[in-house]
Scaffold this active site. Sequence first.
Site, PDB file in Angstrom:
ATOM      1  N   ASP A   8       0.804  -1.238   0.000  1.00 33.05           N
ATOM      2  CA  ASP A   8       0.000   0.000   0.000  1.00 33.05           C
ATOM      3  C   ASP A   8       0.839   1.292   0.000  1.00 33.05           C
ATOM      4  O   ASP A   8       0.542   2.230   0.754  1.00 33.05           O
ATOM      5  CB  ASP A   8      -0.964  -0.004   1.192  1.00 33.05           C
ATOM      6  CG  ASP A   8      -1.961  -1.150   1.152  1.00 33.05           C
ATOM      7  OD1 ASP A   8      -1.878  -1.988   0.245  1.00 33.05           O
ATOM      8  OD2 ASP A   8      -2.825  -1.221   2.054  1.00 33.05           O
ATOM      9  N   ASP A  48      -4.576  -0.738  -1.928  1.00 32.29           N
ATOM     10  CA  ASP A  48      -5.888  -0.613  -1.292  1.00 32.29           C
ATOM     11  C   ASP A  48      -6.807   0.028  -2.338  1.00 32.29           C
ATOM     12  O   ASP A  48      -6.475   1.086  -2.887  1.00 32.29           O
ATOM     13  CB  ASP A  48      -5.720   0.299  -0.059  1.00 32.29           C
ATOM     14  CG  ASP A  48      -6.644  -0.049   1.091  1.00 32.29           C
ATOM     15  OD1 ASP A  48      -7.023  -1.231   1.245  1.00 32.29           O
ATOM     16  OD2 ASP A  48      -6.993   0.883   1.856  1.00 32.29           O
ATOM     17  N   HIS A  50     -10.649   0.734  -2.784  1.00 30.85           N
ATOM     18  CA  HIS A  50     -12.017   0.724  -2.264  1.00 30.85           C
ATOM     19  C   HIS A  50     -13.021   1.354  -3.223  1.00 30.85           C
ATOM     20  O   HIS A  50     -12.733   2.397  -3.817  1.00 30.85           O
ATOM     21  CB  HIS A  50     -12.081   1.512  -0.958  1.00 30.85           C
ATOM     22  CG  HIS A  50     -11.272   0.937   0.167  1.00 30.85           C
ATOM     23  ND1 HIS A  50     -11.389  -0.367   0.587  1.00 30.85           N
ATOM     24  CD2 HIS A  50     -10.340   1.513   0.987  1.00 30.85           C
ATOM     25  CE1 HIS A  50     -10.566  -0.574   1.609  1.00 30.85           C
ATOM     26  NE2 HIS A  50      -9.913   0.540   1.864  1.00 30.85           N
ATOM     27  N   HIS A  83     -10.690   6.917   1.785  1.00 31.49           N
ATOM     28  CA  HIS A  83      -9.319   6.830   1.273  1.00 31.49           C
ATOM     29  C   HIS A  83      -9.239   5.801   0.159  1.00 31.49           C
ATOM     30  O   HIS A  83     -10.051   4.874   0.098  1.00 31.49           O
ATOM     31  CB  HIS A  83      -8.337   6.437   2.407  1.00 31.49           C
ATOM     32  CG  HIS A  83      -8.580   5.066   2.948  1.00 31.49           C
ATOM     33  ND1 HIS A  83      -9.545   4.784   3.904  1.00 31.49           N
ATOM     34  CD2 HIS A  83      -8.002   3.875   2.655  1.00 31.49           C
ATOM     35  CE1 HIS A  83      -9.539   3.497   4.161  1.00 31.49           C
ATOM     36  NE2 HIS A  83      -8.621   2.910   3.415  1.00 31.49           N
ATOM     37  N   LYS A 108      -6.935  -4.950  -3.385  1.00 36.66           N
ATOM     38  CA  LYS A 108      -7.697  -5.508  -2.264  1.00 36.66           C
ATOM     39  C   LYS A 108      -8.650  -4.454  -1.737  1.00 36.66           C
ATOM     40  O   LYS A 108      -8.483  -3.262  -2.027  1.00 36.66           O
ATOM     41  CB  LYS A 108      -6.748  -5.966  -1.150  1.00 36.66           C
ATOM     42  CG  LYS A 108      -5.968  -4.803  -0.537  1.00 36.66           C
ATOM     43  CD  LYS A 108      -4.916  -5.279   0.432  1.00 36.66           C
ATOM     44  CE  LYS A 108      -4.148  -4.135   1.043  1.00 36.66           C
ATOM     45  NZ  LYS A 108      -4.938  -3.257   1.913  1.00 36.66           N
ATOM     46  N   CYS A 153      -2.022  -2.849   7.569  1.00 37.80           N
ATOM     47  CA  CYS A 153      -1.924  -3.721   6.399  1.00 37.80           C
ATOM     48  C   CYS A 153      -0.625  -4.510   6.339  1.00 37.80           C
ATOM     49  O   CYS A 153      -0.620  -5.653   5.876  1.00 37.80           O
ATOM     50  CB  CYS A 153      -2.168  -2.909   5.132  1.00 37.80           C
ATOM     51  SG  CYS A 153      -3.898  -2.341   5.062  1.00 37.80           S
TER      52      CYS A 153
HETATM   53  C1  VGL Z   1      -4.708   0.615   5.663  1.00 36.96           C
HETATM   54  C2  VGL Z   1      -6.295   1.409   7.099  1.00 36.96           C
HETATM   55  C3  VGL Z   1      -7.266   1.297   6.122  1.00 36.96           C
HETATM   56  C4  VGL Z   1      -3.277   0.252   5.442  1.00 36.96           C
HETATM   57  C5  VGL Z   1      -5.652   0.482   4.685  1.00 36.96           C
HETATM   58  O1  VGL Z   1      -2.814   0.227   4.282  1.00 36.96           O
HETATM   59  O2  VGL Z   1      -2.576  -0.012   6.445  1.00 36.96           O
HETATM   60  N1  VGL Z   1      -5.033   1.072   6.877  1.00 36.96           N
HETATM   61  N2  VGL Z   1      -6.930   0.830   4.917  1.00 36.96           N
HETATM   62 ZN    ZN Z   2      -8.380   0.868   3.367  1.00 37.89          ZN
END
Ligand code: VGL
Ligand code: ZN
Length: 207
Positions: A8, A48, A50, A83, A108, A153
Amino acid sequence: MKALLLIDIQNGFCHGGHLPVPDGDDVVPVANSLIDSGNYDLVVASQDWHPAGHGSFASAHPGKKPFEMGMLSGKPQMMWPDHCVQGTHDAELHPALHVDGIDFIQQKGQNSAVDSYSAFRDNDQAALTGLAAQLRSEGITELDLCGLATDYCVKFSALDAVEMLPGVTVRFIEDGSRGIDPAGVQAAIAEMRTRGVAVITSEQALA
Ligand code: VGL
Ligand code: ZN
């Protein structure tokens, strides 16, 4: 066969992002030195990814504020700021990351009803991303990982790697990672160690 898993390293978790991790940008030069080292047979980056209105977003829960606990599909869930929404600048990999050296991007977090911290499976440990099967089919025996965020993550991915890839040596590269909460980072590192993840520096990874 050695693989590098970069977790990420996206605009959203760096300076100016919607869920900035303190000093998140500092992982980029470390990740680049690992990518460029030629040490790895396979380099994977997770992303990430979403949909708008994802159930982990506080904005999807009337009355909830970011960083409070809430519920998602009947389970406790941290309420995050919006995010890494698919197709937005926030979701793009950091512009300075050497993406030419990345072999594969594992997305993901697409299911609005469950969060997915790990690059291997969702937080319910139900739906698999397919990454474990891919690493197995590539014959990976050593997996180094780092990125953002250590206490979410990165930790979940490391623990899943140990559980889902028996026989694979899993190493967490500490200076190539940054976390959201300092106490959470210390707890995450302790938990990773307890579960069999080696904690190393990028210098050790490159040696
Ligand atoms: C993450 C919170 C929400 C991360 C991703 O990449 O650690 N943390 N989504
Ligand atoms: Zn996230």
